[in-house]
Design a protein around this motif. Sequence first.
Motif, short mmCIF file in Angstrom:
data_model
loop_
_atom_site.label_atom_id
_atom_site.label_comp_id
_atom_site.label_asym_id
_atom_site.label_seq_id
_atom_site.Cartn_x
_atom_site.Cartn_y
_atom_site.Cartn_z
N TYR A 36 0.84 -1.20 0.00
CA TYR A 36 0.00 0.00 0.00
C TYR A 36 0.88 1.25 0.00
O TYR A 36 0.64 2.19 -0.77
CB TYR A 36 -0.93 -0.02 1.22
CG TYR A 36 -1.90 1.12 1.26
CD1 TYR A 36 -3.11 1.04 0.58
CD2 TYR A 36 -1.63 2.29 1.97
CE1 TYR A 36 -4.02 2.08 0.61
CE2 TYR A 36 -2.53 3.34 2.00
CZ TYR A 36 -3.72 3.24 1.32
OH TYR A 36 -4.61 4.28 1.34
N VAL A 37 1.90 1.27 0.85
CA VAL A 37 2.80 2.43 0.90
C VAL A 37 3.53 2.60 -0.42
O VAL A 37 3.63 3.71 -0.96
CB VAL A 37 3.82 2.28 2.07
CG1 VAL A 37 4.93 3.30 1.96
CG2 VAL A 37 3.11 2.41 3.41
N GLU A 45 4.81 6.72 8.09
CA GLU A 45 4.07 7.20 9.27
C GLU A 45 2.63 7.56 8.93
O GLU A 45 1.80 7.71 9.83
CB GLU A 45 4.79 8.39 9.91
CG GLU A 45 4.86 9.63 9.06
CD GLU A 45 5.98 9.63 8.03
OE1 GLU A 45 6.06 10.61 7.27
OE2 GLU A 45 6.76 8.67 7.98
N ASP A 46 2.30 7.69 7.64
CA ASP A 46 0.94 8.04 7.22
C ASP A 46 0.09 6.83 6.85
O ASP A 46 -1.04 7.00 6.38
CB ASP A 46 1.00 8.99 6.02
CG ASP A 46 1.70 10.29 6.35
OD1 ASP A 46 1.57 10.75 7.50
OD2 ASP A 46 2.39 10.84 5.47
N LEU A 47 0.60 5.63 7.05
CA LEU A 47 -0.17 4.42 6.73
C LEU A 47 -1.40 4.36 7.62
O LEU A 47 -1.29 4.37 8.84
CB LEU A 47 0.70 3.18 6.95
CG LEU A 47 0.09 1.84 6.56
CD1 LEU A 47 -0.14 1.77 5.06
CD2 LEU A 47 0.99 0.70 6.99
N PRO A 48 -2.61 4.33 7.03
CA PRO A 48 -3.83 4.35 7.83
C PRO A 48 -4.00 3.05 8.63
O PRO A 48 -4.07 1.98 8.06
CB PRO A 48 -4.96 4.49 6.82
CG PRO A 48 -4.35 4.56 5.47
CD PRO A 48 -2.89 4.34 5.60
N GLY A 52 -6.07 -1.90 8.87
CA GLY A 52 -5.64 -3.15 9.49
C GLY A 52 -4.16 -3.44 9.38
O GLY A 52 -3.73 -4.55 9.68
N PHE A 53 -3.37 -2.48 8.94
CA PHE A 53 -1.94 -2.71 8.78
C PHE A 53 -1.16 -2.39 10.05
O PHE A 53 0.03 -2.55 10.09
CB PHE A 53 -1.37 -1.87 7.64
CG PHE A 53 -2.11 -2.04 6.34
CD1 PHE A 53 -2.42 -3.29 5.85
CD2 PHE A 53 -2.47 -0.94 5.59
CE1 PHE A 53 -3.07 -3.44 4.65
CE2 PHE A 53 -3.12 -1.08 4.38
CZ PHE A 53 -3.43 -2.34 3.92
N ARG A 54 -1.84 -1.90 11.07
CA ARG A 54 -1.22 -1.41 12.29
C ARG A 54 -0.32 -0.23 11.98
O ARG A 54 -0.61 0.59 11.14
CB ARG A 54 -0.46 -2.52 13.03
CG ARG A 54 -1.34 -3.66 13.46
CD ARG A 54 -1.28 -3.88 14.95
NE ARG A 54 -1.97 -5.12 15.26
CZ ARG A 54 -1.37 -6.17 15.76
NH1 ARG A 54 -0.10 -6.15 16.05
NH2 ARG A 54 -2.07 -7.25 16.01
N SER A 55 0.85 -0.19 12.58
CA SER A 55 1.73 0.96 12.46
C SER A 55 2.56 0.90 11.19
O SER A 55 3.04 -0.17 10.79
CB SER A 55 2.66 0.98 13.68
OG SER A 55 3.77 1.79 13.46
N GLY A 56 2.76 2.06 10.57
CA GLY A 56 3.64 2.13 9.41
C GLY A 56 5.07 1.79 9.78
O GLY A 56 5.81 1.21 8.98
N MET A 57 5.46 2.12 11.01
CA MET A 57 6.82 1.79 11.46
C MET A 57 6.99 0.28 11.59
O MET A 57 8.07 -0.24 11.34
CB MET A 57 7.13 2.48 12.79
CG MET A 57 7.34 3.98 12.68
SD MET A 57 8.74 4.41 11.63
CE MET A 57 7.92 5.05 10.19
N THR A 58 5.91 -0.41 11.96
CA THR A 58 5.98 -1.88 12.03
C THR A 58 6.25 -2.44 10.64
O THR A 58 7.11 -3.30 10.46
CB THR A 58 4.66 -2.46 12.57
OG1 THR A 58 4.47 -1.97 13.89
CG2 THR A 58 4.67 -3.97 12.57
N CYS A 59 5.53 -1.94 9.65
CA CYS A 59 5.74 -2.40 8.27
C CYS A 59 7.13 -2.03 7.78
O CYS A 59 7.79 -2.83 7.11
CB CYS A 59 4.67 -1.80 7.35
SG CYS A 59 3.01 -2.40 7.68
N TRP A 60 7.61 -0.86 8.14
CA TRP A 60 8.94 -0.42 7.74
C TRP A 60 10.01 -1.32 8.35
O TRP A 60 10.94 -1.74 7.66
CB TRP A 60 9.16 1.03 8.14
CG TRP A 60 10.53 1.53 7.81
CD1 TRP A 60 10.97 1.94 6.59
CD2 TRP A 60 11.64 1.62 8.69
NE1 TRP A 60 12.29 2.31 6.67
CE2 TRP A 60 12.73 2.12 7.94
CE3 TRP A 60 11.82 1.36 10.04
CZ2 TRP A 60 13.97 2.35 8.51
CZ3 TRP A 60 13.07 1.57 10.60
CH2 TRP A 60 14.12 2.07 9.84
#
Length: 116
Positions: A36-37, A45-48, A52-60
């Motif tokens: 998505y990002v 940090e703007d990942l909504p 259901g993706f939780r934190s953008g930092m988690t994905c990063w």
Amino acid sequence: MISCGSFSSRCFRRGPMKAPGPRPVPDRQCLQGILYVLHTGIGWEDLPQELGFRSGMTCWRRIKRWINAGVFDDLHRILLAQLNAANEIDWSRAVIDGSHIDTKKGVPDLEFAPRF
């Protein structure tokens, strides 16, 4: 192509999964957040979180761990092998590019340099 089960078992399960804090986000959700990002171009940090993706930092952090573990290199090799086996790659249009490979800067001794 690659089923979700075989992809997860081959690629994503690398490195320690134990971390203090809440339960880890499933790999599939992190991958969807990462895609998505990358697709929308928004900042991590703007990942909504509503999606259901939780934190953008988690994905990063997850993509950073996967890159360091060589997950995407393995995925690339698997996809190329499957596409090649299915005769789906037009090798007449392939290009070799070595611009991303480090090279030595200069020749140490010009006496032994090859002459063309």
